[in-house]
Design a protein around this motif. Structure first.
Motif, PDB file in Angstrom:
ATOM      1  N   CYS A 164       7.722   1.377  26.281  1.00 54.05           N
ATOM      2  CA  CYS A 164       9.102   0.872  26.285  1.00 54.05           C
ATOM      3  C   CYS A 164       9.134  -0.580  25.839  1.00 54.05           C
ATOM      4  CB  CYS A 164       9.700   1.030  27.677  1.00 54.05           C
ATOM      5  SG  CYS A 164      11.456   0.577  27.746  1.00 54.05           S
ATOM      6  N   LYS A 165       8.130  -1.352  26.302  1.00 51.27           N
ATOM      7  CA  LYS A 165       8.096  -2.763  25.922  1.00 51.27           C
ATOM      8  C   LYS A 165       7.880  -2.904  24.424  1.00 51.27           C
ATOM      9  CE  LYS A 165       5.879  -5.453  28.676  1.00 51.27           C
ATOM     10  NZ  LYS A 165       4.765  -6.161  29.374  1.00 51.27           N
ATOM     11  N   ASP A 166       6.992  -2.072  23.854  1.00 50.96           N
ATOM     12  CA  ASP A 166       6.754  -2.131  22.410  1.00 50.96           C
ATOM     13  C   ASP A 166       8.011  -1.768  21.616  1.00 50.96           C
ATOM     14  OD1 ASP A 166       4.178  -2.871  22.924  1.00 50.96           O
ATOM     15  OD2 ASP A 166       3.323  -0.854  22.642  1.00 50.96           O
ATOM     16  N   GLN A 167       8.672  -0.706  22.088  1.00 52.88           N
ATOM     17  CA  GLN A 167       9.890  -0.274  21.387  1.00 52.88           C
ATOM     18  C   GLN A 167      10.980  -1.349  21.464  1.00 52.88           C
ATOM     19  OE1 GLN A 167      10.338   2.605  19.559  1.00 52.88           O
ATOM     20  NE2 GLN A 167      12.288   1.619  18.963  1.00 52.88           N
ATOM     21  N   LEU A 168      11.109  -1.961  22.649  1.00 51.80           N
ATOM     22  CA  LEU A 168      12.110  -3.003  22.829  1.00 51.80           C
ATOM     23  C   LEU A 168      11.800  -4.204  21.950  1.00 51.80           C
ATOM     24  CD1 LEU A 168      14.577  -4.161  24.289  1.00 51.80           C
ATOM     25  CD2 LEU A 168      13.036  -4.929  26.110  1.00 51.80           C
ATOM     26  N   SER A 169      10.525  -4.582  21.901  1.00 50.91           N
ATOM     27  CA  SER A 169      10.142  -5.715  21.064  1.00 50.91           C
ATOM     28  C   SER A 169      10.410  -5.428  19.595  1.00 50.91           C
ATOM     29  CB  SER A 169       8.655  -6.036  21.267  1.00 50.91           C
ATOM     30  OG  SER A 169       8.398  -6.438  22.595  1.00 50.91           O
ATOM     31  N   ALA A 170      10.092  -4.199  19.182  1.00 52.37           N
ATOM     32  CA  ALA A 170      10.327  -3.820  17.789  1.00 52.37           C
ATOM     33  C   ALA A 170      11.823  -3.879  17.453  1.00 52.37           C
ATOM     34  CB  ALA A 170       9.776  -2.428  17.520  1.00 52.37           C
ATOM     35  N   ASP A 171      12.643  -3.363  18.350  1.00 56.24           N
ATOM     36  CA  ASP A 171      14.087  -3.360  18.111  1.00 56.24           C
ATOM     37  C   ASP A 171      14.653  -4.774  18.069  1.00 56.24           C
ATOM     38  OD1 ASP A 171      14.113  -0.652  17.958  1.00 56.24           O
ATOM     39  OD2 ASP A 171      14.812  -0.312  20.012  1.00 56.24           O
ATOM     40  N   MET A 172      14.139  -5.621  18.963  1.00 53.96           N
ATOM     41  CA  MET A 172      14.646  -6.987  18.999  1.00 53.96           C
ATOM     42  C   MET A 172      14.204  -7.772  17.765  1.00 53.96           C
ATOM     43  SD  MET A 172      14.498  -8.018  23.026  1.00 53.96           S
ATOM     44  CE  MET A 172      15.602  -9.393  22.802  1.00 53.96           C
ATOM     45  N   TYR A 173      12.940  -7.543  17.331  1.00 54.29           N
ATOM     46  CA  TYR A 173      12.495  -8.186  16.091  1.00 54.29           C
ATOM     47  C   TYR A 173      13.313  -7.679  14.899  1.00 54.29           C
ATOM     48  CZ  TYR A 173       8.419 -10.257  18.407  1.00 54.29           C
ATOM     49  OH  TYR A 173       7.598 -10.999  19.215  1.00 54.29           O
ATOM     50  N   PHE A 175      16.357  -6.567  15.002  1.00 53.16           N
ATOM     51  CA  PHE A 175      17.693  -7.166  15.095  1.00 53.16           C
ATOM     52  C   PHE A 175      17.688  -8.588  14.540  1.00 53.16           C
ATOM     53  CE2 PHE A 175      20.524  -9.992  17.453  1.00 53.16           C
ATOM     54  CZ  PHE A 175      21.754  -9.410  17.202  1.00 53.16           C
ATOM     55  N   SER A 176      16.637  -9.344  14.930  1.00 52.19           N
ATOM     56  CA  SER A 176      16.560 -10.726  14.458  1.00 52.19           C
ATOM     57  C   SER A 176      16.394 -10.797  12.951  1.00 52.19           C
ATOM     58  CB  SER A 176      15.391 -11.445  15.144  1.00 52.19           C
ATOM     59  OG  SER A 176      15.598 -11.499  16.544  1.00 52.19           O
ATOM     60  N   SER A 177      15.604  -9.863  12.413  1.00 57.49           N
ATOM     61  CA  SER A 177      15.365  -9.887  10.971  1.00 57.49           C
ATOM     62  C   SER A 177      16.603  -9.501  10.170  1.00 57.49           C
ATOM     63  CB  SER A 177      14.215  -8.944  10.614  1.00 57.49           C
ATOM     64  OG  SER A 177      14.583  -7.598  10.860  1.00 57.49           O
ATOM     65  N   LYS A 178      17.523  -8.767  10.808  1.00 53.70           N
ATOM     66  CA  LYS A 178      18.734  -8.311  10.114  1.00 53.70           C
ATOM     67  C   LYS A 178      19.937  -9.225  10.339  1.00 53.70           C
ATOM     68  CE  LYS A 178      17.772  -3.380   9.816  1.00 53.70           C
ATOM     69  NZ  LYS A 178      18.238  -2.018  10.192  1.00 53.70           N
ATOM     70  N   GLU A 179      19.734 -10.366  10.962  1.00 53.05           N
ATOM     71  CA  GLU A 179      20.883 -11.239  11.240  1.00 53.05           C
ATOM     72  C   GLU A 179      21.594 -11.654   9.948  1.00 53.05           C
ATOM     73  OE1 GLU A 179      22.016 -15.303  13.693  1.00 53.05           O
ATOM     74  OE2 GLU A 179      20.189 -14.183  14.140  1.00 53.05           O
TER      75      GLU A 179
END
Length: 497
Positions: A164-173, A175-179
């Motif tokens: 879950c932590k890996d998936q969350l980190s991937a999603d947050m990264y 999101f940041s990359s798509k700003e």
């Protein structure tokens, strides 16, 4: 925690932007293009205008304008429909995906991670407790098996936490990359609006020449407040309609009226007459009985011209001529200024001056001497382009304009030697002579009719018949007066060179 707060803030502002943008749309979101087009207010306006144009017909300028402008509104409605479909596809749907799906999913994952961490902590606590109790257990084998089972549960919980932590980190990264992509939505909005307005402007500019051409081709336009050149060109006339109509009516019933152009007319009658002249009606009979209203309408026409009859460009020349002290040289300077008038202005000024000279011939009855006429009518013939209020205009030009207009009226046949046919358009017919009216009656007015041939000599201007007439001869820039006995033939009058 900081990232979570920022993500929640992005979701909130994206949600608000989506909500406000939806309220800006005039069509129904989510409907197909054709249905959206039919529901647009612009479409309803276009249909109403075109229906109104059909009801009024081609013979009505309002009808023609409603029809052609209704078509323009329909084109605008089409452009608006395409614009809103683009906004929904390229901005609203992505914003909704971001605010209602993508960010909430990430936030739910974070909550899920917190739950999995609690589950892992609980499994680990159970495993630790069992591990400690194995040394005191009487059934070592059973206790050891339980500890092993609890360890497997703890490892599984830890594995879930890591996943879950890996998936969350991937999603947050992600999101940041798509700003930059998310920020691009707002750039696309402005670009789409700019393109929509450009296309709408192009649609309007494409139809405006046709609209203007049809509007300009319509002959029935107001004469009051319209430039003299434009009115004459549009109506195919030599003399402005209000000027000729008022002069013809005054020739019939106003020449003996005391205080003509000085006594104010009734406001309602004057307004009605001006409106009648504006729409070029021939139904003017009722106004013959009120010469003061007719005179007021003539004064109003002259004053409401965008440029005075004697023109702005010659204002200084006129005023300089009026300041010449020597009478003969003043007349010559006035003649030069008069000769400099544009063709149409000069023709209409000549027409008016000839009439005013004819009016002044009856000054013993009507009290309108050339001086009195110049005082009341002159300020409506010449004013400065920079002057403000009517009072300021009168104060600035009254002295000059009287010195200009009075001698021109006095010597009208020298300034304009040829006779004038006041019925220049042939629209007017002479009234049938009737017995003298009673004290409370007026003569029946004549009428304006098209196609009839009037008796022209009734409306010709002739020099005043006197025992001795004045002949002005210019020689070496000076003007002398030669008396000619009545009955003898006068020689043609040479004009100043």
């Amino acid at each position: 925690f900081h990232r979570t707060r920022r993500m929640e803030l992005v979701r909130l502002v994206s949600h608000n932007a989506h909500k406000r943008l939806v309220t800006c749309l005039q069509g129904h979101i989510g409907t197909e293009a054709e249905k959206r087009h039919k529901k647009l207010p612009l479409t309803a306006l276009s249909q109403a205008m075109q229906d109104g144009g059909s009801q009024l017909g081609e013979e009505s300028l309002i009808g023609k304008m409603m029809d052609v402008c209704g078509e323009a509104e329909s084109r605008l409605a089409s452009e608006l429909m395409q614009h809103e479909v683009q906004l929904e596809r390229d901005i609203l749907e992505p914003l909704n995906q971001l605010a209602e799906v993508d960010i909430p999913n990430i936030l739910r994952q974070r909550k899920q991670l917190a739950k999995l961490v609690l589950d892992y902590d609980s499994a680990r606590a159970r495993w630790l407790q069992a591990s400690k109790s194995i040394h005191f257990s009487t059934n070592y084998q059973a206790t050891a098996a339980k500890v092993e089972t609890l360890k497997d549960e703890m490892d599984e919980a830890l594995n879930k936490v890591e996943m879950c932590k890996d998936q969350l980190s991937a999603d947050m990264y992600n999101f940041s990359s798509k700003e930059g992509d998310y920020a691009r939505y707002y750039v696309i909005l402005v670009e789409a609006q700019a393109d929509y307005h450009r296309r709408s402007l192009a649609a309007l500019e494409g139809v405006l020449p046709t609209i203007q051409a049809q509007n300009d081709s319509w002959m029935e336009k107001p004469a009051y407040g319209t430039a003299l050149e434009e009115h004459l060109k549009r109506s195919n006339r030599e003399i402005a309609l209000p000027l000729e109509a008022c002069v013809m009516m005054l020739l019939e019933t106003g020449m003996k009226e005391e205080g003509l152009f000085r006594i104010a007319a009734g406001a309602s009658k004057l307004k009605k007459l001006k409106a009648a002249l504006d729409c070029s009606t021939s139904q003017l009979e009722e106004f013959y009985s009120d010469p003061h209203a007719v005179a007021g309408a003539l004064k109003s026409y002259l004053r409401e011209l965008p440029e005075p009859l004697l023109t702005f460009s010659l204002y200084d020349e006129w005023t300089q001529a009026s300041n010449v002290s020597d009478p003969d040289r003043r007349l010559q300077a006035l003649w030069v200024a008069c000769d400099g008038l544009p063709k149409n202005h000069k023709a209409n000024f000549r027409y008016l001056v000839k009439f005013l000279a004819k009016l002044a011939q009856d000054s013993e009855v009507n009290k309108m001497t050339p001086s009195n006429i110049a005082i009341v009518l002159g300020p409506n013939l010449l004013w400065s382009k920079t002057e403000g209020t009517l009072a300021e205009m009168a104060a600035a030009t009254s002295v000059h304009v009287v010195a200009i207009i009075e001698p021109i009226i006095q010597h009208a046949d020298w300034f304009f030697p040829d006779d004038v046919d006041f019925n220049v358009s042939g629209m007017f017919v002479a009234m049938t002579p009737e017995p003298d009216p009673g004290p409370f009656e007026r003569r029946r007015p004549g009428s304006l009719v098209d196609g009839d041939t009037p008796r022209k000599d009734r409306y010709l201007s002739y020099p005043r018949s006197t025992a001795v007439s004045a002949l002005y001869v210019v020689a070496d820039e000076s003007i002398t007066v030669k008396e000619t006995p009545a009955g003898e033939q006068e020689q043609p009058m040479p004009l100043p060179s």
